[in-house]
Design a protein around this motif. Structure first.
Motif, PDB file in Angstrom:
ATOM      1  N   ALA A 198     -18.491 -33.866   3.512  1.00 32.14           N
ATOM      2  CA  ALA A 198     -17.883 -34.591   4.639  1.00 32.14           C
ATOM      3  C   ALA A 198     -16.392 -34.276   4.701  1.00 32.14           C
ATOM      4  O   ALA A 198     -15.819 -34.081   5.783  1.00 32.14           O
ATOM      5  CB  ALA A 198     -18.115 -36.094   4.493  1.00 32.14           C
ATOM      6  N   GLU A 199     -15.785 -34.202   3.522  1.00 30.64           N
ATOM      7  CA  GLU A 199     -14.362 -33.865   3.464  1.00 30.64           C
ATOM      8  C   GLU A 199     -14.142 -32.437   3.983  1.00 30.64           C
ATOM      9  O   GLU A 199     -13.196 -32.169   4.733  1.00 30.64           O
ATOM     10  CB  GLU A 199     -13.854 -33.988   2.024  1.00 30.64           C
ATOM     11  N   ARG A 200     -15.046 -31.550   3.587  1.00 32.29           N
ATOM     12  CA  ARG A 200     -14.963 -30.160   4.059  1.00 32.29           C
ATOM     13  C   ARG A 200     -15.087 -30.111   5.584  1.00 32.29           C
ATOM     14  O   ARG A 200     -14.322 -29.407   6.256  1.00 32.29           O
ATOM     15  CB  ARG A 200     -16.088 -29.344   3.389  1.00 32.29           C
ATOM     16  N   ALA A 201     -16.025 -30.876   6.117  1.00 28.36           N
ATOM     17  CA  ALA A 201     -16.209 -30.931   7.569  1.00 28.36           C
ATOM     18  C   ALA A 201     -14.919 -31.394   8.251  1.00 28.36           C
ATOM     19  O   ALA A 201     -14.480 -30.820   9.250  1.00 28.36           O
ATOM     20  CB  ALA A 201     -17.360 -31.865   7.921  1.00 28.36           C
ATOM     21  N   CYS A 217     -18.318 -34.300  13.543  1.00 33.48           N
ATOM     22  CA  CYS A 217     -19.430 -35.198  13.207  1.00 33.48           C
ATOM     23  C   CYS A 217     -20.424 -34.516  12.266  1.00 33.48           C
ATOM     24  O   CYS A 217     -20.683 -33.318  12.393  1.00 33.48           O
ATOM     25  CB  CYS A 217     -20.128 -35.594  14.513  1.00 33.48           C
ATOM     26  N   ILE A 218     -20.981 -35.294  11.331  1.00 30.56           N
ATOM     27  CA  ILE A 218     -22.062 -34.794  10.492  1.00 30.56           C
ATOM     28  C   ILE A 218     -23.318 -35.625  10.762  1.00 30.56           C
ATOM     29  O   ILE A 218     -23.227 -36.746  11.270  1.00 30.56           O
ATOM     30  CB  ILE A 218     -21.701 -34.860   8.988  1.00 30.56           C
ATOM     31  N   PRO A 270     -13.142 -42.499   6.820  1.00 30.37           N
ATOM     32  CA  PRO A 270     -13.598 -43.281   7.987  1.00 30.37           C
ATOM     33  C   PRO A 270     -13.441 -42.524   9.307  1.00 30.37           C
ATOM     34  O   PRO A 270     -14.074 -42.881  10.300  1.00 30.37           O
ATOM     35  CB  PRO A 270     -12.703 -44.527   7.953  1.00 30.37           C
ATOM     36  N   GLU A 271     -12.626 -41.473   9.305  1.00 38.71           N
ATOM     37  CA  GLU A 271     -12.349 -40.804  10.580  1.00 38.71           C
ATOM     38  C   GLU A 271     -13.355 -39.723  10.963  1.00 38.71           C
ATOM     39  O   GLU A 271     -13.249 -39.152  12.045  1.00 38.71           O
ATOM     40  CB  GLU A 271     -10.917 -40.251  10.609  1.00 38.71           C
ATOM     41  N   ILE A 272     -14.346 -39.457  10.101  1.00 36.05           N
ATOM     42  CA  ILE A 272     -15.362 -38.485  10.525  1.00 36.05           C
ATOM     43  C   ILE A 272     -16.556 -39.221  11.144  1.00 36.05           C
ATOM     44  O   ILE A 272     -16.934 -40.305  10.700  1.00 36.05           O
ATOM     45  CB  ILE A 272     -15.824 -37.573   9.361  1.00 36.05           C
ATOM     46  N   GLY A 273     -17.119 -38.642  12.194  1.00 35.08           N
ATOM     47  CA  GLY A 273     -18.283 -39.236  12.847  1.00 35.08           C
ATOM     48  C   GLY A 273     -19.535 -39.011  12.017  1.00 35.08           C
ATOM     49  O   GLY A 273     -19.714 -37.942  11.443  1.00 35.08           O
TER      50      GLY A 273
END
Ligand code: PBG
Length: 344
Positions: A80-83, A90-91, A128-131
């Motif tokens: 998720a951090e990589r994304a 979004c993942i 928290p900022e990734i979808g």
């Protein structure tokens, strides 16, 4: 009045054809091609599906999807951090459920502490900022591998919808941003929307797998979530017949009326015509899912040296933009994002 395109004598260049129109002029150099380019793919167009597995510090290769792993929650947090660093917005999360937790009813789907909910909480806590998108369907949790409940060999629609609402609620309560029903039961979007509203979860988006076909291209996914071996029969009584596209428009229309914020067509490349029709007809945020089998075909051919994997990847992703999609769910997302950022 017709224009005479062969009116000129090009005497300056010997043997030149009398052509007024030469489409190749606009392709003569990279700068010129860039200048007239109609569609662009950016990292904002990508949604990255991840597979989850129980455990810690664990990565397990999916045999039929070279380059794709099942990830324990801590590893999913790292991805998720990589994304996020790759500016993928979004993942999407899909669980491999331990066989001991699978049953006829898919009970684990509604466990507020199941693998998906654990991962949502862990990722949201740190980033928290990734979808985060969560699939709604029972197939990762049922012993028979179907997306719904079964009685007398039939998939029960309304009884399944009731369970799907509870599944959507545990995921939304865990902090998931987008609920994505992939089950193709009738009326599920309305029921899920009502359930979310009643729970006060007014901001949770619904991306409906609106036109989802009964496809051979889901094979490697079923391997990844461990339902390939257990699946009895096929999903043709709920997923769409691949011969139809008017029906796709009716499905999409229903899901929009029932409260979907975004719609999806699935699979991807074999159904680009459907993507185009959906986008032109409804002007909704429209997504396509480049599914596991599409990924596997390109990855396998590339690994054999039969095609240039990176170019085939970028060409296939751009095709979705050309067809009118606003974004693509793709297992290539991190690789494509890396490529896009290295070119920027
Ligand atoms: C679950 C679901 C499937 C996929 C996404 N959600 C499999 C299926 O319907 O059998 C397929 C995704 C892929 O192949 O990459 N209902």
């Amino acid at each position: 009045e017709l224009r005479d395109v062969s009116r000129r004598d090009s005497t300056a260049v010997p043997h030149a054809l009398d052509l007024t129109v030469r489409p190749r002029r606009n392709r003569k150099a990279e700068w010129a091609r860039r200048m007239v380019r109609e569609n662009v793919l950016t990292t904002d167009d990508l949604i990255w599906p991840l597979f989850l597995i129980d455990g810690t510090n664990k990565r397990e290769q999916v045999a039929s999807m070279p380059g794709v792993d099942r990830l324990s929650v801590d590893q999913a947090v790292r991805e998720a951090e990589r994304a996020m660093k790759l500016t993928i917005p979004c993942i999407a999360l899909f669980p491999y459920t331990d066989p001991s937790l699978r049953d006829e009813e898919g009970s684990e789907a509604t466990n507020p502490n199941n693998l998906v909910c654990q991962a949502v909480r862990a990722i949201k806590k740190q980033f928290p900022e990734i979808g985060i998108l969560c699939d709604v369907a029972l197939d990762p949790f049922t012993s028979h591998g179907h997306d719904g409940l079964i009685a007398d060999g039939k998939i029960l629609n309304d009884e399944t919808v009731a369970v799907l609402v509870r599944q959507a609620l545990v995921q939304a309560e865990a902090g998931c941003d987008i609920i994505a029903p992939s089950d193709m039961m009738d009326g599920r979007v309305a029921a899920i929307r009502e359930g979310l509203d009643r729970a006060g979860l007014l901001d949770v988006q619904i991306m409906a797998y609106a036109a989802k076909y009964a496809s051979a291209f889901y094979g490697p996914f079923r391997d990844a979530i461990g339902s390939a071996k257990t699946l009895t029969g096929d999903k043709r009584t709920y997923q769409m017949d691949s011969a139809n596209s008017d029906e796709a428009l009716r499905e999409v229309e229903l899901d929009i009326a029932e409260g979907a914020d975004m719609v999806m067509v699935k699979p991807g490349l074999p159904y680009l015509d459907v993507v185009r029709r959906v986008k032109d007809t409804f002007a909704m945020p429209t997504f396509a899912y480049q599914v596991s089998g599409e990924y596997a075909m390109i990855a396998a051919a590339a690994n054999n040296g039969w095609l240039d994997g990176d170019r085939a990847m970028m060409e296939s992703l751009l095709a979705f933009k050309r067809a009118g999609a606003d974004g693509v769910l793709s297992y290539f997302a991190p690789k494509a994002a890396e490529k896009l950022r290295s070119q920027a």
